[in-house]
Design an enzyme around this catalytic site. Structure first.
Site, PDB file in Angstrom:
ATOM      1  N   LYS A 158     -68.534  29.994 -17.628  1.00  0.00           N
ATOM      2  CA  LYS A 158     -68.674  31.082 -17.045  1.00  0.00           C
ATOM      3  C   LYS A 158     -69.016  31.962 -18.007  1.00  0.00           C
ATOM      4  O   LYS A 158     -68.331  32.935 -18.496  1.00  0.00           O
ATOM      5  CB  LYS A 158     -67.721  31.711 -16.048  1.00  0.00           C
ATOM      6  CG  LYS A 158     -68.064  32.279 -14.891  1.00  0.00           C
ATOM      7  CD  LYS A 158     -67.140  32.787 -13.881  1.00  0.00           C
ATOM      8  CE  LYS A 158     -67.091  33.725 -13.188  1.00  0.00           C
ATOM      9  NZ  LYS A 158     -68.382  33.659 -12.271  1.00  0.00           N
TER      10      LYS A 158
HETATM   11  N1  PPE Z   1     -71.140  29.721  -9.092  1.00  0.00           N
HETATM   12  C1  PPE Z   1     -71.274  30.860  -9.798  1.00  0.00           C
HETATM   13  C2  PPE Z   1     -72.764  30.903 -10.481  1.00  0.00           C
HETATM   14  C3  PPE Z   1     -70.420  31.879  -9.545  1.00  0.00           C
HETATM   15  O1  PPE Z   1     -70.655  33.035 -10.493  1.00  0.00           O
HETATM   16  C4  PPE Z   1     -69.319  32.004  -9.153  1.00  0.00           C
HETATM   17  C5  PPE Z   1     -68.239  32.914  -9.050  1.00  0.00           C
HETATM   18  C6  PPE Z   1     -68.974  30.521  -8.198  1.00  0.00           C
HETATM   19  C7  PPE Z   1     -69.817  29.562  -8.106  1.00  0.00           C
HETATM   20  C8  PPE Z   1     -67.646  30.386  -7.434  1.00  0.00           C
HETATM   21  O2  PPE Z   1     -66.421  30.301  -8.214  1.00  0.00           O
HETATM   22  P1  PPE Z   1     -65.283  30.747  -7.962  1.00  0.00           P
HETATM   23  O3  PPE Z   1     -64.918  32.227  -7.726  1.00  0.00           O
HETATM   24  O4  PPE Z   1     -64.284  29.936  -8.925  1.00  0.00           O
HETATM   25  O5  PPE Z   1     -64.829  30.027  -6.419  1.00  0.00           O
HETATM   26  N2  PPE Z   1     -68.816  34.223  -9.160  1.00  0.00           N
HETATM   27  C9  PPE Z   1     -67.818  35.515  -9.483  1.00  0.00           C
HETATM   28  C10 PPE Z   1     -68.737  36.607  -9.918  1.00  0.00           C
HETATM   29  C11 PPE Z   1     -69.594  37.352  -8.757  1.00  0.00           C
HETATM   30  C12 PPE Z   1     -70.006  38.611  -9.298  1.00  0.00           C
HETATM   31  O6  PPE Z   1     -71.155  39.227  -8.724  1.00  0.00           O
HETATM   32  O7  PPE Z   1     -69.563  39.026 -10.315  1.00  0.00           O
HETATM   33  C13 PPE Z   1     -67.024  35.848  -8.293  1.00  0.00           C
HETATM   34  O8  PPE Z   1     -67.042  35.377  -7.473  1.00  0.00           O
HETATM   35  O9  PPE Z   1     -65.821  36.190  -8.562  1.00  0.00           O
END
Ligand code: PPE
Length: 303
Positions: A158
């Protein structure tokens, strides 16, 4: 605007919110190499708890490891710092944002002596795609921007810089009047949202793209576990855009987005145009667990 809290944990100590600043020559600000997490803490009947804290901290360290960044703290210290940030700000439910970045010193792409810095902020953050989105579902449009090719990014990480791609996709579809974007991979198969993983339901089977070109979402893993426990068949498989159009149900998952139903994709109604029964069941189960009213106490860290 997010509401200001008292302090932000920075490089080992709580710092007043307004003093948690960096120099303009901070390396990560110029070149985008920083790793971060998004974590939620929920207020439940038995007090507040952070959802899947260890897994988020583990992913933060994995992101740093694959990016060759040495975090100058241990995972346990970061977990404790997250809890300290929540309690010292008197927050009951909040979003937590740990950020590991490269500070100032040398400039240019290749730096070896700049300090690796860590900040952890927490603030109250409501629904990501609107309260209505959570209950009625959102309208999604596939972006003309493809998600990073697996060989031009590290998909398990990330990394801040990747979110330029997410923002381009999101800005494009927001401007066109939709609620959220969906990105295809460079082969044209469904990847994920700008900040969410995607699921569909077809003939009663829950399907989600494999981890080849999507972030290994912790909410994604949670939903897959819950579906198995509810005896809903789950499959990871490559999906085409029209697999989405003919799905009975679709939804996004993410820490910020939680479980958000999708009611329309590219102007095609999904199923009945309302959140479907499988989505609702998973959403209800998810929310009761995060609030400490369901099973899986091992996913909650009390603060
Ligand atoms: N894909 C991406 C690209 C992504 O950034 C997230 C989280 C996910 C999938 C889902 O991952 P998880 O949170 O582990 O279920 N995105 C983070 C950032 C959002 C933002 O706008 O800042 C979040 O949900 O915290």
């Amino acid at each position: 605007m997010i509401s200001e809290t008292k302090s932000i944990w920075m490089d080992g100590k709580l710092t007043p919110w307004r003093e948690a600043n960096v120099h303009v020559l901070t390396h990560s600000l110029h070149y985008g190499l920083a790793v971060f997490e998004g974590i939620r803490c929920y207020a439940g009947d038995n007090g507040s708890a952070v959802f899947r804290l260890a897994e988020h901290v583990e992913r933060l360290f994995a992101s740093a490891h694959v990016s060759c960044i040495d975090i100058p703290f241990s995972p346990k210290e970061i977990e404790q710092a997250v809890c300290e940030t929540i309690t010292s700000n008197g927050l009951r439910s909040c979003y937590i944002r740990p950020l590991v970045f490269i500070g100032s010193g040398e400039m240019g792409l290749y730096v070896t002596s700049n300090p690796v810095r860590v900040a952890i902020a927490a603030w109250p953050w409501g629904t990501y795609l609107g309260e209505d989105g959570l209950t009625k579902g959102i309208r999604v449009k596939i972006s003309s921007f493809a998600r990073h090719h697996v060989n031009s990014s590290l998909t398990r990480a990330k990394i801040s810089g990747y979110y330029v791609n997410s923002q381009l996709a999101k800005r494009e579809v927001k401007k066109a009047g939709y609620d959220e974007a969906l990105l295809l991979d460079t082969d044209g198969y469904v990847a994920e949202g700008p900040g969410e993983n995607v699921f569909i339901v077809r003939r009663g089977v829950l399907k989600t793209p494999p981890l080849t070109s999507v972030l290994e979402g912790i909410t994604r893993a949670t939903i897959m576990t819950l579906a198995s426990e509810l005896r809903i068949p789950v499959e990871e498989q490559r999906l085409t855009r029209d697999d989405l159009y003919i799905a009975e149900e679709a939804f996004f998952t993410g820490t910020a987005a939680e479980v958000t139903p999708i009611r329309e994709i590219d102007d095609r109604q999904i199923g009945s145009g309302q959140p479907g029964p499988v989505t609702r069941r998973l959403q209800d189960t998810f929310f009761s667990i995060v609030k400490g009213q369901g099973g899986h106490p091992e996913w909650l860290t009390a603060v």
